[in-house]
Design a protein around this motif. Structure first.
Motif, short mmCIF file in Angstrom:
data_model
loop_
_atom_site.label_atom_id
_atom_site.label_comp_id
_atom_site.label_asym_id
_atom_site.label_seq_id
_atom_site.Cartn_x
_atom_site.Cartn_y
_atom_site.Cartn_z
N GLY A 153 0.67 -1.25 0.05
CA GLY A 153 -0.01 0.04 -0.01
C GLY A 153 0.95 1.38 0.23
N LEU A 154 0.33 2.17 -0.87
CA LEU A 154 1.41 3.40 -0.96
C LEU A 154 0.26 4.52 -0.78
CD1 LEU A 154 3.44 2.35 -3.96
CD2 LEU A 154 4.23 2.53 -1.50
N GLU A 155 0.44 5.41 0.08
CA GLU A 155 -0.39 6.60 0.27
C GLU A 155 0.42 7.92 0.39
OE1 GLU A 155 -4.51 7.44 1.10
OE2 GLU A 155 -3.72 5.42 0.84
N GLY A 156 -0.36 8.93 -0.39
CA GLY A 156 0.15 10.37 -0.19
C GLY A 156 -0.70 11.10 0.81
N GLY A 157 -0.32 12.13 1.39
CA GLY A 157 -1.00 12.88 2.37
C GLY A 157 -0.15 14.07 2.52
N VAL A 158 -0.92 14.96 3.62
CA VAL A 158 -0.16 16.11 4.13
C VAL A 158 -0.29 16.21 5.66
CG1 VAL A 158 -0.72 17.51 1.81
CG2 VAL A 158 -2.40 17.30 4.04
N MET A 159 0.99 16.81 6.11
CA MET A 159 0.90 17.03 7.77
C MET A 159 1.39 18.20 8.00
SD MET A 159 4.38 16.25 7.91
CE MET A 159 4.82 15.76 9.39
N TYR A 160 1.08 18.76 9.14
CA TYR A 160 1.87 19.89 9.67
C TYR A 160 2.95 19.54 10.63
CZ TYR A 160 -2.15 22.66 8.34
OH TYR A 160 -3.23 23.39 7.41
N VAL A 161 4.21 20.46 10.15
CA VAL A 161 5.07 20.75 11.08
C VAL A 161 5.21 22.14 11.72
CG1 VAL A 161 7.47 20.69 11.53
CG2 VAL A 161 6.63 19.09 10.12
N GLY A 162 4.74 22.28 12.99
CA GLY A 162 4.24 23.58 13.09
C GLY A 162 3.24 24.10 12.53
N ASP A 163 3.27 25.19 12.00
CA ASP A 163 2.21 25.89 11.18
C ASP A 163 2.49 25.81 9.71
OD1 ASP A 163 4.03 27.75 11.14
OD2 ASP A 163 2.86 29.43 11.99
N THR A 164 3.46 24.74 9.37
CA THR A 164 3.85 24.63 7.92
C THR A 164 3.24 23.25 7.49
OG1 THR A 164 5.85 26.14 8.07
CG2 THR A 164 5.66 24.61 6.21
N LEU A 165 2.55 23.52 6.43
CA LEU A 165 1.91 22.07 5.79
C LEU A 165 3.01 21.49 4.61
CD1 LEU A 165 -0.60 20.50 5.65
CD2 LEU A 165 -1.33 21.62 3.40
N PHE A 166 3.16 20.24 5.07
CA PHE A 166 4.17 19.33 4.27
C PHE A 166 3.46 18.24 3.68
CE2 PHE A 166 7.19 21.39 6.96
CZ PHE A 166 8.43 21.40 6.46
N LEU A 167 3.79 18.11 2.27
CA LEU A 167 3.52 16.75 1.50
C LEU A 167 4.06 15.55 2.30
CD1 LEU A 167 2.33 15.77 -1.09
CD2 LEU A 167 4.62 15.89 -1.98
N CYS A 168 3.62 14.46 2.69
CA CYS A 168 3.96 13.31 3.05
C CYS A 168 3.61 12.06 2.48
CB CYS A 168 3.74 13.19 4.59
SG CYS A 168 2.12 12.99 5.12
N ASN A 169 4.30 11.08 2.63
CA ASN A 169 3.88 9.75 1.93
C ASN A 169 4.44 8.47 2.61
OD1 ASN A 169 6.64 8.84 0.31
ND2 ASN A 169 6.33 11.12 0.39
N TRP A 170 3.55 7.44 2.59
CA TRP A 170 4.01 6.39 3.33
C TRP A 170 3.75 5.18 2.65
CZ3 TRP A 170 5.71 5.36 8.34
CH2 TRP A 170 5.79 6.68 9.08
N GLY A 171 4.38 4.02 2.74
CA GLY A 171 4.24 2.75 2.29
C GLY A 171 4.11 1.68 3.47
N ALA A 172 3.24 0.74 3.00
CA ALA A 172 3.39 -0.40 3.81
C ALA A 172 3.50 -1.86 2.97
CB ALA A 172 2.10 -0.57 4.46
N LEU A 173 4.28 -2.99 3.56
CA LEU A 173 4.30 -4.23 2.63
C LEU A 173 3.75 -5.23 3.94
CD1 LEU A 173 7.46 -5.49 1.06
CD2 LEU A 173 6.19 -7.04 2.56
N ALA A 174 2.75 -5.85 3.42
CA ALA A 174 2.23 -6.88 4.29
C ALA A 174 1.97 -8.17 3.65
CB ALA A 174 0.69 -6.74 4.30
#
Length: 171
Positions: free
Chosen positions: A68-89
């Motif tokens: 599974g590969l997922e793209g998202g966004v997340m805050y560090v302080g008050d700055t929005l960052f692009l983030c991404n995660w993967g999982a292997l099962a």
């Protein structure tokens, strides 16, 4: 028996990322639910989406691996960052996770997310292109194509494969 990987997406950039690393596997795609919002807004939610997709894919085949590969966004302080995660099962319940590149998003993208709700919609509007998510992605736009969405997810798949190979290597 042929080695098989099932990727929980029909997005061509994600499929290509898996094929870039797993050359000797049959790679198939399967549209599975992430179980999270259409636009994950934290590392935790983005990671959970990747894990849910990987587990669903692993459960769909008795002889393979789910990714599974997922793209998202997340805050560090008050700055929005692009983030991404993967999982292997694996079919026997083992789960490996990894995250990749992050990049700060311009304020107008953050503002657009408040109304549009999903980064893909905002990016299409921002770039005056169609389906940016299936091409260079936001990471490609904001790195002037030095890093594409496929590159970003390929790196995450490398991290997943490395963990899996390490755990299954007999010293």
């Amino acid at each position: 028996m042929e080695k098989r990987i099932t990727i929980g997406s029909e997005n061509p950039t994600k499929i290509a990322a898996v094929k870039n690393i797993y050359h000797d596997f049959e790679v198939r795609s399967l549209q599975v639910p992430s179980g999270v919002s259409a636009q994950p807004f934290s590392d935790e939610e983005t990671q959970l989406g990747a894990m849910n997709r990987a587990k669903a894919c692993a459960a769909s085949s008795a002889d393979g691996i789910g990714i599974g590969l997922e793209g998202g966004v997340m805050y560090v302080g008050d700055t929005l960052f692009l983030c991404n995660w993967g999982a292997l099962a694996t079919e026997d319940g083992k789960l490996y996770t990894a995250s990749g590149a992050r990049i700060a998003l311009p304020k107008e993208i953050e503002d657009g997310l408040q109304t549009a709700g999903e980064l893909s919609v905002v990016m299409d509007e921002y770039t005056k292109k169609e389906n940016v998510r299936s091409q260079e992605g936001a990471i490609g736009i904001f790195t002037n194509n030095l890093v594409s969405r496929e590159n970003m997810f390929t790196h995450v798949v490398q991290l997943l494969k490395g963990q899996y190979d390490f755990a299954n290597f007999n010293y």
